[in-house]
Design a protein around this motif. Structure first.
Motif, PDB file in Angstrom:
ATOM      1  N   UNK A 223       0.808  -1.219   0.000  1.00 32.50           N
ATOM      2  CA  UNK A 223       0.000   0.000   0.000  1.00 32.50           C
ATOM      3  C   UNK A 223       0.840   1.268   0.000  1.00 32.50           C
ATOM      4  N   UNK A 224       2.131   1.160   0.388  1.00 35.28           N
ATOM      5  CA  UNK A 224       2.970   2.344   0.494  1.00 35.28           C
ATOM      6  C   UNK A 224       3.207   2.993  -0.875  1.00 35.28           C
ATOM      7  N   UNK A 225       3.229   2.183  -1.935  1.00 32.46           N
ATOM      8  CA  UNK A 225       3.397   2.749  -3.280  1.00 32.46           C
ATOM      9  C   UNK A 225       2.246   3.688  -3.621  1.00 32.46           C
ATOM     10  N   UNK A 226       1.015   3.237  -3.318  1.00 33.97           N
ATOM     11  CA  UNK A 226      -0.147   4.068  -3.597  1.00 33.97           C
ATOM     12  C   UNK A 226      -0.182   5.284  -2.675  1.00 33.97           C
ATOM     13  N   UNK A 227       0.295   5.107  -1.462  1.00 31.52           N
ATOM     14  CA  UNK A 227       0.366   6.239  -0.531  1.00 31.52           C
ATOM     15  C   UNK A 227       1.319   7.307  -1.054  1.00 31.52           C
ATOM     16  N   UNK A 228       2.438   6.886  -1.648  1.00 28.54           N
ATOM     17  CA  UNK A 228       3.377   7.849  -2.208  1.00 28.54           C
ATOM     18  C   UNK A 228       2.780   8.575  -3.407  1.00 28.54           C
ATOM     19  N   UNK A 229       1.999   7.858  -4.205  1.00 27.18           N
ATOM     20  CA  UNK A 229       1.327   8.501  -5.334  1.00 27.18           C
ATOM     21  C   UNK A 229       0.332   9.539  -4.829  1.00 27.18           C
ATOM     22  N   UNK A 230      -0.408   9.195  -3.778  1.00 26.39           N
ATOM     23  CA  UNK A 230      -1.324  10.160  -3.180  1.00 26.39           C
ATOM     24  C   UNK A 230      -0.588  11.337  -2.558  1.00 26.39           C
ATOM     25  N   UNK A 231       0.563  11.069  -1.940  1.00 29.97           N
ATOM     26  CA  UNK A 231       1.357  12.145  -1.342  1.00 29.97           C
ATOM     27  C   UNK A 231       1.871  13.106  -2.409  1.00 29.97           C
ATOM     28  N   UNK A 232       2.259  12.567  -3.574  1.00 33.82           N
ATOM     29  CA  UNK A 232       2.728  13.420  -4.665  1.00 33.82           C
ATOM     30  C   UNK A 232       1.618  14.353  -5.139  1.00 33.82           C
ATOM     31  N   UNK A 233       0.388  13.810  -5.262  1.00 30.64           N
ATOM     32  CA  UNK A 233      -0.752  14.657  -5.627  1.00 30.64           C
ATOM     33  C   UNK A 233      -1.020  15.694  -4.537  1.00 30.64           C
TER      34      UNK A 233
ATOM     35  N   UNK B 213       4.588   7.866  -8.918  1.00 29.74           N
ATOM     36  CA  UNK B 213       4.796   8.673  -7.717  1.00 29.74           C
ATOM     37  C   UNK B 213       6.113   9.435  -7.819  1.00 29.74           C
ATOM     38  N   UNK B 214       7.142   8.765  -8.318  1.00 31.98           N
ATOM     39  CA  UNK B 214       8.455   9.407  -8.495  1.00 31.98           C
ATOM     40  C   UNK B 214       8.364  10.566  -9.479  1.00 31.98           C
ATOM     41  N   UNK B 215       7.728  10.336 -10.627  1.00 29.20           N
ATOM     42  CA  UNK B 215       7.636  11.373 -11.655  1.00 29.20           C
ATOM     43  C   UNK B 215       6.794  12.558 -11.180  1.00 29.20           C
ATOM     44  N   UNK B 216       5.640  12.259 -10.602  1.00 29.41           N
ATOM     45  CA  UNK B 216       4.759  13.326 -10.145  1.00 29.41           C
ATOM     46  C   UNK B 216       5.363  14.075  -8.969  1.00 29.41           C
ATOM     47  N   UNK B 217       5.975  13.339  -8.033  1.00 29.62           N
ATOM     48  CA  UNK B 217       6.595  13.982  -6.881  1.00 29.62           C
ATOM     49  C   UNK B 217       7.763  14.858  -7.283  1.00 29.62           C
ATOM     50  N   UNK B 218       8.600  14.364  -8.197  1.00 31.79           N
ATOM     51  CA  UNK B 218       9.736  15.159  -8.649  1.00 31.79           C
ATOM     52  C   UNK B 218       9.303  16.393  -9.408  1.00 31.79           C
ATOM     53  N   UNK B 219       8.317  16.238 -10.299  1.00 24.53           N
ATOM     54  CA  UNK B 219       7.830  17.390 -11.052  1.00 24.53           C
ATOM     55  C   UNK B 219       7.202  18.431 -10.150  1.00 24.53           C
ATOM     56  N   UNK B 220       6.384  17.987  -9.190  1.00 23.00           N
ATOM     57  CA  UNK B 220       5.754  18.915  -8.253  1.00 23.00           C
ATOM     58  C   UNK B 220       6.807  19.624  -7.398  1.00 23.00           C
ATOM     59  N   UNK B 221       7.827  18.896  -6.989  1.00 20.41           N
ATOM     60  CA  UNK B 221       8.879  19.492  -6.158  1.00 20.41           C
ATOM     61  C   UNK B 221       9.614  20.594  -6.899  1.00 20.41           C
ATOM     62  N   UNK B 222       9.988  20.350  -8.152  1.00 19.15           N
ATOM     63  CA  UNK B 222      10.678  21.380  -8.927  1.00 19.15           C
ATOM     64  C   UNK B 222       9.777  22.590  -9.140  1.00 19.15           C
ATOM     65  N   UNK B 223       8.492  22.368  -9.397  1.00 19.40           N
ATOM     66  CA  UNK B 223       7.557  23.465  -9.608  1.00 19.40           C
ATOM     67  C   UNK B 223       7.425  24.322  -8.359  1.00 19.40           C
ATOM     68  N   UNK B 224       7.254  23.678  -7.207  1.00 11.87           N
ATOM     69  CA  UNK B 224       7.086  24.426  -5.960  1.00 11.87           C
ATOM     70  C   UNK B 224       8.372  25.133  -5.553  1.00 11.87           C
ATOM     71  N   UNK B 225       9.514  24.470  -5.758  1.00 10.81           N
ATOM     72  CA  UNK B 225      10.782  25.097  -5.377  1.00 10.81           C
ATOM     73  C   UNK B 225      11.057  26.320  -6.240  1.00 10.81           C
ATOM     74  N   UNK B 226      10.803  26.215  -7.542  1.00 13.52           N
ATOM     75  CA  UNK B 226      10.995  27.370  -8.431  1.00 13.52           C
ATOM     76  C   UNK B 226      10.117  28.533  -7.995  1.00 13.52           C
ATOM     77  N   UNK B 227       8.863  28.241  -7.683  1.00 10.26           N
ATOM     78  CA  UNK B 227       7.940  29.279  -7.233  1.00 10.26           C
ATOM     79  C   UNK B 227       8.396  29.885  -5.911  1.00 10.26           C
TER      80      UNK B 227
END
Length: 280
Positions: A127-137, A192-206
């Motif tokens: 279940x942790x994989x799905x939890x990470x996907x939810x955390x990325x969102x 989860x890796x792709x979405x989390x990484x993309x979201x992180x770069x977006x938020x850090x840039x902002x």
């Protein structure tokens, strides 16, 4: 651990090289994001920085597949110490005694972690994989909410969200079953890796554009170290060498505290001498 430290060196050095290239590009032509980026990518320093970022990411993956997340996270936070030292050399940035002491503290903390770290744990519950996907969102949603906050709270929240996004990447790398196409595509941890990484770069840039670099970087360091470390210990079975748990906790705390003291290097300083930014 050598891979984790190598990743920190790559990321920290890349930040300074890209800062030099951006400074030089800004001084040699009209302003504008597209024009500035085009001039920057034509310089060897910027390209070298991108290459170091790529190498650092590969080393990060290797480290995360070999040693506990808490050790890798602390080592990656130490890239701020690398940026500080390299900036002092190449950008002629003057470090205060406190900042030099912080660099030494980071090194001491990493040394303690290296002595205390054990082998990585197990693969973790399904279940942790799905939890990470939810955390990325959730990181994306946090970014949307943070954009409405006052300036100081916005920078801290965006930085913390970016750190949590990078933390999702760290945990997801551990959860991926294999790196062949047949294993990657159906694996929730990949997305989860792709979405989390993309979201992180977006938020850090902002965060860096719309608030204090120091505040944003402090949030980043806390987000990318504390939460992933707890997940690694609680659900992935990361442990220390027998009897050295206290030393690992001490080393982790010392390394993160030293990184927080160097938060202003979250974005490489641009107070460079003209000789440091001569167009290439």
């Amino acid at each position: 651990m050598v891979c984790a430290l190598g990743a920190a060196v790559c990321f920290g050095t890349a930040t300074v090289l890209q800062a030099i290239a951006a400074r030089s590009a800004a001084a040699t032509g009209p302003s504008g994001d597209v024009a500035l980026l085009w001039r920057a990518v034509r310089q060897w320093r910027y390209l070298a920085g991108l290459a170091l970022d790529g190498l650092g990411f590969v080393l990060q993956i290797l480290a995360l597949r070999s040693v506990p997340i808490y050790a890798v996270g602390a080592a990656l936070a130490a890239s701020l110490a690398v940026t500080a030292v390299v900036a002092a050399r190449l950008l002629k940035v003057r470090l205060s005694r406190v900042e030099w002491a912080a660099v030494a503290v980071v090194c001491a903390g990493l040394a303690l972690l290296g002595l205390a770290s054990g082998a990585e744990g197990d693969e973790g519950p399904a279940w942790l994989k799905w939890a990470m996907l939810g955390a990325a969102a959730g990181v994306l949603l946090l970014g949307a909410v943070a954009g409405r906050l006052p300036e100081r709270g916005r920078a801290l929240t965006l930085g913390l969200g970016a750190g949590l996004g990078f933390g999702v990447v760290e945990v997801s790398v551990r959860l991926i079953d294999g790196f062949s196409p047949g294993e990657l595509f159906p694996d929730p941890a990949t997305y989860a890796l792709l979405l989390g990484g993309g979201a992180a770069f977006l938020l850090l840039t902002s965060a860096l554009q719309r608030g204090s670099v120091t505040t944003a970087t402090a949030g980043l360091v806390l987000g990318e170290t504390v939460a992933p470390a707890l997940i690694g210990v609680v659900w992935l079975g990361d442990r220390t060498r027998p009897g050295l748990g206290w030393l690992a906790i001490l080393g982790f705390a010392v390394a993160v505290a030293g990184a927080l003291a160097l938060s202003r290097f979250g974005e490489a300083p641009v107070q460079a001498e003209e000789s440091a930014v001569t167009p290439s």
